[in-house]
Design a protein around this motif. Structure first.
Motif, mmCIF file in Angstrom:
data_model
loop_
_atom_site.group_PDB
_atom_site.id
_atom_site.type_symbol
_atom_site.label_atom_id
_atom_site.label_comp_id
_atom_site.label_asym_id
_atom_site.label_seq_id
_atom_site.Cartn_x
_atom_site.Cartn_y
_atom_site.Cartn_z
ATOM 1 N N ILE A 11 30.909 -10.443 15.441
ATOM 2 C CA ILE A 11 30.426 -10.311 14.056
ATOM 3 C C ILE A 11 31.550 -10.788 13.131
ATOM 4 O O ILE A 11 32.710 -10.382 13.295
ATOM 5 N N HIS A 12 31.197 -11.650 12.197
ATOM 6 C CA HIS A 12 32.211 -12.085 11.241
ATOM 7 C C HIS A 12 31.608 -12.144 9.838
ATOM 8 O O HIS A 12 30.601 -12.809 9.610
ATOM 9 N N PHE A 13 32.229 -11.408 8.903
ATOM 10 C CA PHE A 13 31.844 -11.435 7.492
ATOM 11 C C PHE A 13 32.915 -12.211 6.737
ATOM 12 O O PHE A 13 34.099 -11.935 6.899
ATOM 13 N N ARG A 64 22.463 -3.428 7.580
ATOM 14 C CA ARG A 64 21.222 -4.190 7.324
ATOM 15 C C ARG A 64 21.508 -5.702 7.283
ATOM 16 O O ARG A 64 20.671 -6.507 7.687
ATOM 17 N N LEU A 65 22.702 -6.047 6.780
ATOM 18 C CA LEU A 65 23.063 -7.470 6.773
ATOM 19 C C LEU A 65 23.291 -7.970 8.200
ATOM 20 O O LEU A 65 22.933 -9.110 8.529
ATOM 21 N N ILE A 66 23.831 -7.088 9.036
ATOM 22 C CA ILE A 66 24.080 -7.524 10.419
ATOM 23 C C ILE A 66 22.764 -7.725 11.175
ATOM 24 O O ILE A 66 22.606 -8.693 11.907
ATOM 25 N N ILE A 117 27.836 -14.868 6.998
ATOM 26 C CA ILE A 117 27.866 -13.873 8.081
ATOM 27 C C ILE A 117 27.526 -14.595 9.373
ATOM 28 O O ILE A 117 26.555 -15.359 9.421
ATOM 29 N N SER A 118 28.336 -14.322 10.397
ATOM 30 C CA SER A 118 27.985 -14.891 11.698
ATOM 31 C C SER A 118 27.825 -13.749 12.694
ATOM 32 O O SER A 118 28.623 -12.819 12.728
ATOM 33 N N ILE A 119 26.730 -13.815 13.458
ATOM 34 C CA ILE A 119 26.435 -12.771 14.450
ATOM 35 C C ILE A 119 26.184 -13.442 15.790
ATOM 36 O O ILE A 119 25.272 -14.282 15.905
ATOM 37 N N VAL A 175 24.867 -6.388 20.955
ATOM 38 C CA VAL A 175 25.443 -5.622 19.840
ATOM 39 C C VAL A 175 24.592 -4.372 19.622
ATOM 40 O O VAL A 175 23.361 -4.449 19.604
ATOM 41 N N LEU A 176 25.258 -3.224 19.471
ATOM 42 C CA LEU A 176 24.527 -1.992 19.158
ATOM 43 C C LEU A 176 25.024 -1.477 17.812
ATOM 44 O O LEU A 176 26.230 -1.312 17.608
ATOM 45 N N LEU A 177 24.102 -1.273 16.892
ATOM 46 C CA LEU A 177 24.451 -0.749 15.565
ATOM 47 C C LEU A 177 23.891 0.662 15.461
ATOM 48 O O LEU A 177 22.727 0.896 15.825
ATOM 49 N N ALA A 178 24.697 1.592 14.983
ATOM 50 C CA ALA A 178 24.221 2.974 14.852
ATOM 51 C C ALA A 178 24.545 3.477 13.458
ATOM 52 O O ALA A 178 25.705 3.482 13.043
ATOM 53 N N ASP A 179 23.477 3.854 12.736
ATOM 54 C CA ASP A 179 23.661 4.320 11.362
ATOM 55 C C ASP A 179 23.568 5.847 11.350
ATOM 56 O O ASP A 179 22.475 6.395 11.528
ATOM 57 N N GLU A 180 24.685 6.504 11.147
ATOM 58 C CA GLU A 180 24.774 7.970 11.178
ATOM 59 C C GLU A 180 24.042 8.525 12.415
ATOM 60 O O GLU A 180 23.091 9.301 12.296
#
Lengths: 291, 226
Positions: free
Chosen positions: B8-10, B51-53, B64-66, B163-168
């Motif tokens: 991931i790169h912002f 959300r952007l990811i 953004i690069s994913i 990639v795993l994203l976890a929000d709270e």
């Protein structure tokens, strides 16, 4: 998406929103049923008038005392017309004999008539494609100009009425079919739109999990097809019942119903027509929705 | 697409909502197989960043690069295929109430066109990982908040995303269950999955040895290894 899963989702939705789907299906049924009835009328009017050209004839009256060769010339001239199928010469004697035979029980009508008042005539049969008030009128005008012809008689009024009835039924049928088909597409369009909005959260989740537009669309297209097809099947069943429970029964006491013909090919395609209209509605709805 | 770049790169990313700055000029990278934490107070921009990811939003500025895909130039039709590399544990769960646990978890596989037999075995494995195999036939509304959270985790990991994203992810959990969830994340991370956890719970990253990005009012205000 595996196709069975799209069908499973569509089936779940058909069950879950059964009242909306049932209402749409009934509306489509009503539309297709009315279209079928108007087609039935048109089909029967066409069938009833199809053989009329063979029965219909034009009578060309010849001038009195025309020599034999002149009569042959007139016959040849009439025969050469493109619209003419056959020409039969009826001599004045033959015509008078026929008249007497027709008036067998009313001979008093001819009392006091010693001389044969009838002229020689030609009975002209027309080709099927020449039927229609305008072509026949033109033909009569042309025939009247042939030397030796005194009068041309044809059922102008009858032909004109017949032509108007056929055209009227056809135009009303086409307009009705166009309006109702648009209505059916609109019903499917609205149904799919409502179902889509009701499942907005679910669709949003599908998207976030990586669903393609195809995955999201497929169940709605199947639903549109299913609603349209079932509307078509229901109208087919209704027409079958109409034929067996109404027309056949009435034919026993009212003879005119015995002549009613059912266009089976068209009626059997009703489920396919319903499916096509259902899918069309769904495609338009999905094309207009933002997702 | 750059296969050798960071996962991931912002680069100078900003995002606004009706003149309110949600994120401001963010530049950071997350390497392949790395596990990082995003922290900060409520409203600091953690959820917007996630959300952007997962491409639910596009930035107003920056790039953004994913997994090598450039998000800002991606064709709309390609978005689903990029999302399939990303598992998300949503803060609001996004479970479908009219489907049972098995069906909810299997969705991630159905979308990818996985066959029925494989779906069954992979969902069973994912539910075993989160200790919910016995709840496969239950509906979300019959589950506790913690159980629902674990169903979401099972759905996020069942397709083995990169990639795993976890929000709270532990927001609704008691400390013991929260610890179990974090153990699950560590196990998944050990298999090479890149993980980004957004949380304001310090206990989750204390002594973890992982990088922690601190956000405040949409800006990156610190980065440290805890």
């Amino acid at each position: 998406m595996t196709a069975p899963y799209a069908f499973k989702l569509a089936l779940q939705s058909l069950r879950k929103d059964k009242w909306i789907n049932l209402l749409s299906m009934l509306t489509i049924f009503a539309g297709l049923f009315i279209i079928s009835l108007s087609y039935l009328v048109l089909y029967n009017v066409e069938a009833a008038t199809r053989n009329l050209p063979e029965k219909f004839s034009l009578v060309v009256y010849l001038e009195d005392n025309l020599p034999r060769e002149k009569i042959s010339e007139v016959i040849a001239s009439v025969k050469s017309m493109r619209e003419v199928a056959s020409v039969t010469y009826i001599s004045k004697e033959e015509a008078f004999r026929e008249l007497k035979a027709t008036l067998k029980n009313s001979q008093y009508v001819l009392e006091g008539i010693d001389d044969n008042p009838l002229p020689d005539s030609l009975e002209v049969k027309l080709r099927r494609d020449a039927m229609g008030s305008e072509p026949v009128r033109q033909l009569a005008e042309t025939a009247k100009k042939i030397k030796g012809v005194s009068e041309v008689d044809y059922g102008e009024k009858f032909l004109s009425i017949l032509h108007d009835i056929k055209n009227g039924v056809r135009i009303v049928g086409i307009i009705l079919a166009a309006i109702l088909s648009t209505g059916i597409v609109f019903v499917c369009y609205s149904t799919v739109k409502i179902l889509f909005y009701r499942r907005n959260d679910e669709i949003e989740t599908f998207k976030l999990l990586g669903a393609t537009k195809g995955f999201i669309r497929a169940p709605f297209l199947i639903e549109g097809a299913a609603i349209g097809t079932s509307g078509g099947i229901t109208s087919l069943v209704a027409l079958y019942l109409l034929q067996h429970l109404v027309i056949f029964r009435m034919a026993v006491s009212v003879p005119v119903f015995r002549t009613v013909l059912f266009p089976a090919d068209f009626f059997l395609s009703l489920p396919l027509i319903g499916m096509f209209l259902g899918i069309s509605g769904a495609v338009i709805a999905l094309g207009r929705l933002k997702y | 697409m750059d296969p050798d770049g960071p996962m991931i790169h912002f680069q100078n990313v900003s995002k606004e909502y009706e003149n309110l700055t949600a994120l401001h000029d963010l530049t950071f990278s997350v390497e392949k197989g790395e596990m990082v934490f995003l922290t900060g107070p409520s409203g600091s921009g953690k959820t917007t960043l996630l959300r952007l990811i997962y491409l639910a939003e596009l930035p107003d500025h920056g790039s953004i690069s994913i997994a090598g895909w450039e998000a800002t130039t991606l064709r709309e039709a390609s978005i689903p295929f990029v999302r399939r590399n990303i598992g998300v544990v949503f803060q609001d769960f996004r479970l479908l109430d009219n489907r049972n646990v098995f069906e909810n978890v299997s969705l991630a596989l159905r979308i990818r066109g996985v066959g029925e037999r494989e779906v069954k075995s992979r969902v069973a494995d994912a539910l075993k990982t989160v200790n919910l195999r016995h709840k496969a036939d239950s509906y979300p509304r019959r589950l506790s908040g913690g159980e629902q959270q674990r169903v979401v985790i099972a759905r996020a990991i069942v397709a083995e995303p990169t990639v795993l994203l976890a929000d709270e992810p532990t927001g609704n959990l008691d400390p013991e269950t929260a610890e179990g969830v974090m153990r699950t994340f560590k196990d998944i991370h050990a298999k090479g999955t890149t993980i980004v956890v957004a949380t304001h719970n310090r206990e989750l990253y204390r002594n973890s040895g992982k990088r922690v990005f601190r956000l405040n009012a949409g800006s990156l205000v610190g980065e440290e290894v805890c």
